[in-house]
Design a protein around this motif. Structure first.
Motif, PDB file in Angstrom:
ATOM      1  N   ASP A 112     153.471  81.146  16.734  1.00  0.00           N
ATOM      2  CA  ASP A 112     152.687  81.956  17.441  1.00  0.00           C
ATOM      3  C   ASP A 112     151.148  81.078  17.196  1.00  0.00           C
ATOM      4  O   ASP A 112     150.824  80.925  16.028  1.00  0.00           O
ATOM      5  CB  ASP A 112     152.246  83.439  17.160  1.00  0.00           C
ATOM      6  CG  ASP A 112     153.456  84.237  17.359  1.00  0.00           C
ATOM      7  OD1 ASP A 112     154.152  83.968  18.629  1.00  0.00           O
ATOM      8  OD2 ASP A 112     154.044  84.936  16.779  1.00  0.00           O
ATOM      9  N   LYS A 113     150.448  80.578  18.335  1.00  0.00           N
ATOM     10  CA  LYS A 113     149.210  79.896  17.924  1.00  0.00           C
ATOM     11  C   LYS A 113     148.230  80.796  17.152  1.00  0.00           C
ATOM     12  O   LYS A 113     147.532  80.477  16.247  1.00  0.00           O
ATOM     13  CB  LYS A 113     148.681  79.444  19.227  1.00  0.00           C
ATOM     14  CG  LYS A 113     147.758  78.351  18.996  1.00  0.00           C
ATOM     15  CD  LYS A 113     147.371  77.738  20.363  1.00  0.00           C
ATOM     16  CE  LYS A 113     146.307  76.602  20.073  1.00  0.00           C
ATOM     17  NZ  LYS A 113     145.756  76.036  21.399  1.00  0.00           N
ATOM     18  N   GLU A 114     147.832  82.003  17.698  1.00  0.00           N
ATOM     19  CA  GLU A 114     147.301  83.118  16.871  1.00  0.00           C
ATOM     20  C   GLU A 114     148.046  83.519  16.069  1.00  0.00           C
ATOM     21  O   GLU A 114     148.680  84.606  16.217  1.00  0.00           O
ATOM     22  CB  GLU A 114     146.594  83.965  17.876  1.00  0.00           C
ATOM     23  CG  GLU A 114     145.787  83.451  19.158  1.00  0.00           C
ATOM     24  CD  GLU A 114     144.653  82.353  18.617  1.00  0.00           C
ATOM     25  OE1 GLU A 114     144.237  82.730  17.448  1.00  0.00           O
ATOM     26  OE2 GLU A 114     144.497  81.631  19.548  1.00  0.00           O
ATOM     27  N   GLN A 115     147.940  83.118  14.944  1.00  0.00           N
ATOM     28  CA  GLN A 115     149.011  83.796  13.721  1.00  0.00           C
ATOM     29  C   GLN A 115     148.296  84.994  13.167  1.00  0.00           C
ATOM     30  O   GLN A 115     147.107  85.011  12.572  1.00  0.00           O
ATOM     31  CB  GLN A 115     149.063  82.871  12.613  1.00  0.00           C
ATOM     32  CG  GLN A 115     150.072  82.925  11.506  1.00  0.00           C
ATOM     33  CD  GLN A 115     151.323  82.891  12.111  1.00  0.00           C
ATOM     34  OE1 GLN A 115     151.818  81.899  13.108  1.00  0.00           O
ATOM     35  NE2 GLN A 115     152.442  83.843  12.116  1.00  0.00           N
ATOM     36  N   SER A 116     148.904  86.117  13.015  1.00  0.00           N
ATOM     37  CA  SER A 116     148.434  87.188  12.308  1.00  0.00           C
ATOM     38  C   SER A 116     148.734  87.234  11.088  1.00  0.00           C
ATOM     39  O   SER A 116     149.808  86.703  10.642  1.00  0.00           O
ATOM     40  CB  SER A 116     148.869  88.539  13.064  1.00  0.00           C
ATOM     41  OG  SER A 116     150.409  88.565  12.991  1.00  0.00           O
TER      42      SER A 116
END
Lengths: 235, 385
Positions: B94-98
C-alpha cells in the motif's frame, strides 16, 4: 520403657514467659509430678497456677527453661523439633477445651489427619479413622463437618483423634470446659471406659470437681508448683 | 482436593489473586506471541540473507525505496568473487503505509536471473512460479490470500493495477508470507510512478531497481565480499549476512526487552498478590496450624501444604492466562488475516514456559508465608483466636 511403673515423670520444671518487655510471668517454679501407667489423673488449681503450661510441656508442645520431662522412660525435654513432632504424633494424644477440629475437614478427615502425621498411608488412615469414630459411637457421622455436630459429638471426634494412633498417654486441657452437664458426664464416662478397657493413661487439667472426682487421683497446682497431697484441698 | 478446598475457602480473595496472575500471564502470552513471530521472521530473514549480499543506494536501509540503477550490474559483476548480480524491487504494497507491528505487506520483484542460485526455495500451495516472460501476473504470499481475495486464475489489484494470480505460496512463517511477487518490469513501472516528477524526468524506468542481490562464487565469504563492494563503491550500502544479523538483532532486542519487562511486571504484581493472599491465609489459619502441630505435623508438611496451595493458585492463574492469551491471539490473527497482518505466533515453548513461570511464581511467593506457618509456636498458635 520401664521407669518403675511411671509413664510420665516431670522434675523441677521452670518456665518464665515474657509478656511485653518488662513483664515476666513465672508460670512454673519447680513443678514435679509422676504419672503411673494406666492412671487417670486430674490436675486442678486456680487460673494462673501453671496447669496448662505444665500440660503443654508434658505434651511436648513447649519446652521448659529448666527441669526434666521423661516419657515412657525417655527424656524428651531436650529433643529437637523433628523428634518432638515424632513424639507428639505417636506417643501422645490431645483433647482440648475448644475441641480444636479443622472446620473444613469432615469428622473422618480430622481423625485420619492424625494417622497420616504418624506415617500411616492414606487408605489405612481412612479405615483407622472410621474404626476410631465407630468406637466413640460416631460411625454414622463420618462425613459430617464439625459445624454439623453438637459440642458433645465434636469432643467425641477429638477423643477418637487422640486415640487413633493408640498412644500410651492422652492429655486433656479442660476437656469438658465447653460442654453442658449431660455431655460433660457422657464424655467423662467415655474416657473412664477407655482408660479401663485399654489401659490408656489420662492426665486431665480441669476446674470441674466432677471431672476430678471421676479420676483415680487428683493433684493441685498453685503458683507454679504441684502441691503435696495434704496441702491440696478440694474445691 | 484439600488444596483446592483450602484455596477456595475465601472465594472472592482466591478469585482476585488468580485473576491477578491471569492478567500477568495473559500479557506475557500475548507479548511473547508477538516476539515469537518477530523472532521467526528474523530467523527467516537470516536464512534468506545467509549466502548473499544485498546492495542498495546509500542513505537507505532495509526495504529501500531509493533507486539504484540496473546498469551498475556489469561493473559489480566484474568484482572478483561475484558469481552473479541480480536486480530486484521491493516496495510497500500500500502506498500509504499505516503503522503496524511486524512486517508490512510488500511487493517483491526480481529480474529472476538469480533464481537458480537461490538457496531460500519457495514452494507453491497452488499454481506455478513466475516465468521471465510473464506480464501482469502475480504470485501471492500465504498471509495475503484473504486480504487480496486471491485465487489462481483470478485477478487482484496491486496499486490500482490488475494482476492475474498464477500461484499461491506455501506458508513460510517469514517475509514471503506478506509479499506479492510480480514481474520485474511491472514492478519497475509501479516504482517509477512512485517517484517525484522531477526525478522521473531524468530516469529511464527500465533501469530502475531498489536493490541488487549479489551471489558470491562458491567458497567466497559473503561478508568479505560485502566489505569489498562497500570499499569499491562507498555510495552503496552492501550488506552481508553478518551485518544483517547485527541489524535485526538490534531491533529484536527491543522486543525481548518488552517481553522481559512484561514478565517482570507480572512477576511483581502477581507475586505480591500471592504473598498477600498466602500471608492472610496463614494468619487466618494460625489455629489450624497449631492443631496440625499438636498432631505431630513436621515443618516440612506444613510448608508443603501451603506451598501446594500457592502453586495451585499460580497454576490456575497460569492456565487461565494462557487460555485467554491463546484466545486473543487466535481472534487477533483471524482478524489480521483480512488485512494481511498476522502478527502473533503462540509457540509450544511459550505456552509451556508461561505455565511453568506461573507455577514457579506461585511457589516462590508462597515460600515466606509457608515458612512462617511452619515456624509458629504450637502453643501460641493453638491459643490464637
Amino acid at each position: 520403657m520401664n521407669d518403675g511403673g511411671v509413664i510420665l515423670r516431670v522434675r523441677a520444671l521452670y518456665k518464665t514467659y515474657e509478656l511485653g518487655k518488662e513483664n515476666l510471668v513465672r508460670a512454673l517454679r519447680g513443678a514435679s509430678l509422676e504419672v503411673a501407667w494406666s492412671e487417670m489423673l486430674a490436675i486442678i488449681g486456680p487460673s494462673g497456677s501453671g496447669k496448662s503450661t505444665a500440660m503443654h510441656i508434658m505434651g511436648c508442645l513447649d519446652t521448659p527453661d529448666q527441669g526434666e520431662v521423661w516419657l515412657e522412660g525417655r527424656r524428651v525435654d531436650k529433643l529437637k523439633r523433628r523428634e518432638l513432632n515424632h513424639v507428639r504424633s505417636r506417643q501422645i494424644g490431645f483433647i482440648f477445651q475448644g475441641f480444636n477440629l479443622i472446620p473444613t475437614f469432615t469428622a473422618a478427615e480430622n481423625v485420619a489427619l492424625a494417622c497420616e502425621y504418624a506415617g500411616m498411608p492414606r487408605r489405612k488412615a481412612k479405615a483407622a479413622a472410621a474404626r476410631a469414630l465407630t468406637g466413640v459411637d460416631l460411625g454414622d457421622r463420618l462425613s459430617h463437618h464439625p459445624s454439623e455436630l453438637s459440642g458433645g459429638q465434636q469432643q467425641r471426634v477429638a477423643i477418637a483423634r487422640a486415640l487413633v494412633n493408640e498412644p500410651a498417654i492422652i492429655l486433656g486441657d479442660e476437656p469438658t470446659g465447653d460442654l453442658d452437664t449431660i455431655n460433660s458426664r457422657e464424655i467423662m464416662q467415655m474416657m473412664r471406659d477407655i482408660n479401663k478397657s485399654t489401659g490408656t493413661t489420662f492426665v486431665l487439667v480441669t476446674h470441674n470437681p466432677e471431672v476430678a472426682a471421676t479420676c483415680d487421683r487428683t493433684v493441685c497446682m498453685r503458683d507454679g508448683v504441684v502441691l503435696a497431697d495434704e496441702e491440696c484441698r478440694p474445691g | 482436593m484439600k488444596t483446592v478446598k483450602n484455596v477456595f475457602r475465601r472465594k472472592l480473595r482466591a478469585f482476585l489473586t488468580i485473576f491477578g496472575i491471569t492478567i500477568g500471564i495473559f500479557a506475557l502470552v500475548v507479548m511473547g506471541s508477538l516476539a515469537e513471530k518477530i523472532t521467526l521472521l528474523v530467523n527467516g530473514g537470516t536464512r534468506f540473507y545467509a549466502d548473499k549480499v544485498t546492495v542498495s543506494q546509500g542513505g537507505s536501509a532495509g526495504f529501500s525505496v531509493n533507486p539504484i540503477s540496473v546498469d551498475r550490474i556489469p561493473a559489480i559483476q566484474a568484482i572478483p568473487g561475484v558469481r552473479l548480480a541480480s536486480a530486484g524491487i521491493t516496495l510497500p504494497l500500500d502506498k500509504e503505509q499505516s503503522a503496524s507491528f511486524g512486517v508490512p505487506a510488500m511487493i517483491s520483484a526480481s529480474d529472476l536471473r538469480g533464481r537458480n542460485l537461490e538457496s531460500f526455495k519457495l514452494t507453491y500451495s497452488q499454481g506455478r512460479e513466475l516465468s521471465p516472460d510473464d506480464q501482469g501476473k502475480a504470485v501471492v504470499g500465504a498471509d495475503l490470500v484473504q486480504k487480496l481475495n486471491a485465487r489462481v486464475g483470478g485477478f487482484i489489484k496491486v496499486r490500482g493495477r490488475s494482476f492475474q494470480v498464477v500461484g499461491i505460496l506455501e506458508k513460510t512463517l517469514t517475509i514471503p508470507d506478506d509479499a506479492v511477487i510480480i514481474p520485474f518490469r511491472d514492478a519497475q513501472n509501479i516504482f517509477f510512478n512512485d517517484l517525484p516528477e522531477l526525478v522521473q524526468k531524468n530516469i529511464n524506468p527500465d533501469m530502475l531497481a531498489t536493490g541488487l542481490t549479489i551471489y558470491p562464487k562458491p567458497g567466497v565469504n559473503p561478508d568479505k565480499l560485502a566489505e569489498e563492494i562497500g570499499k569499491k563503491y562507498p555510495q552503496y550500502d552492501a550488506i552481508g549476512p553478518a551485518k544483517f544479523q547485527q541489524q535485526v538483532t538490534n531491533s529484536t532486542h527491543i522486543f525481548t526487552t518488552i517481553v522481559f519487562g512484561v514478565a517482570l511486571i507480572s512477576l511483581l504484581v502477581g507475586g505480591l498478590s500471592v504473598i498477600n493472599t498466602m500471608t492472610m491465609s496463614v494468619y487466618e489459619r494460625t489455629r489450624e496450624v497449631g492443631i496440625r502441630k499438636s498432631l505431630g505435623a513436621s515443618d516440612g508438611r506444613i510448608i508443603r501444604q501451603f506451598l501446594g496451595e500457592s502453586a495451585f493458585i499460580g497454576a490456575v492463574g497460569g492456565i487461565t492466562g494462557l487460555a485467554l492469551g491463546w484466545l486473543f491471539v487466535l481472534v487477533a490473527n483471524k482478524a489480521g488475516e483480512a488485512s494481511g497482518t498476522v502478527i502473533f505466533l503462540l509457540t509450544t515453548r511459550l505456552a509451556i514456559g508461561s505455565i511453568a513461570f506461573a507455577i514457579v511464581l506461585g511457589v516462590f511467593s508462597g515460600l515466606y508465608p509457608s515458612w512462617h506457618a511452619a515456624r509458629l509456636n504450637p502453643v501460641q498458635a493453638l491459643r490464637y483466636e
